[in-house]
Design a protein around this motif. Structure first.
Motif, PDB file in Angstrom:
ATOM      1  N   UNK A   3     -12.222   4.089  12.873  1.00 57.72           N
ATOM      2  CA  UNK A   3     -11.455   5.160  12.258  1.00 57.72           C
ATOM      3  C   UNK A   3     -10.494   4.656  11.195  1.00 57.72           C
ATOM      4  N   UNK A   4     -10.375   3.357  11.007  1.00 55.78           N
ATOM      5  CA  UNK A   4      -9.448   2.800  10.026  1.00 55.78           C
ATOM      6  C   UNK A   4     -10.043   2.915   8.627  1.00 55.78           C
ATOM      7  N   UNK A   5      -9.237   3.405   7.692  1.00 55.80           N
ATOM      8  CA  UNK A   5      -9.691   3.512   6.307  1.00 55.80           C
ATOM      9  C   UNK A   5      -9.575   2.150   5.631  1.00 55.80           C
ATOM     10  N   UNK A  12      -6.213   2.741  -4.115  1.00 56.86           N
ATOM     11  CA  UNK A  12      -6.605   3.329  -5.387  1.00 56.86           C
ATOM     12  C   UNK A  12      -6.562   4.850  -5.327  1.00 56.86           C
ATOM     13  N   UNK A  13      -5.940   5.403  -4.295  1.00 61.24           N
ATOM     14  CA  UNK A  13      -5.890   6.854  -4.181  1.00 61.24           C
ATOM     15  C   UNK A  13      -4.958   7.438  -5.241  1.00 61.24           C
ATOM     16  N   UNK A  14      -5.158   8.690  -5.546  1.00 62.31           N
ATOM     17  CA  UNK A  14      -4.358   9.365  -6.570  1.00 62.31           C
ATOM     18  C   UNK A  14      -2.890   9.446  -6.170  1.00 62.31           C
TER      19      UNK A  14
END
Length: 76
Positions: A3-5, A12-14
């Protein structure tokens, strides 16, 4: 854990990029905008040298200086 991203998705998320831009551009600009100007500030040297005369005010004199214009509301 499954479950870990991975960090490649989170770094790099907005939202993360928006926070980085805010910390690097907006906050320093806000600090410069809110910094006191030279005519508004005085250094500690002025007070240590005694250039500004400190007067002892009574309670009545101090309250007269801090009084706001207009009338006060009182409940009788």
């Amino acid at each position: 854990m499954d479950a870990t991203l991975p960090t490649s998705l989170t770094l790099v998320s907005t939202l993360n990029i928006a926070y980085v831009i805010m910390f690097l551009l907006v906050f320093p600009a806000l600090m410069v905008f809110l910094s006191p100007r030279a005519h508004e500030s005085s250094g500690i040297e002025e007070f240590a040298a005694g250039e500004t005369a400190a007067t002892i005010l009574s309670v009545e004199e101090k309250s007269e200086q801090t009084k706001l214009a207009g009338s006060s509301l009182t409940i009788a």
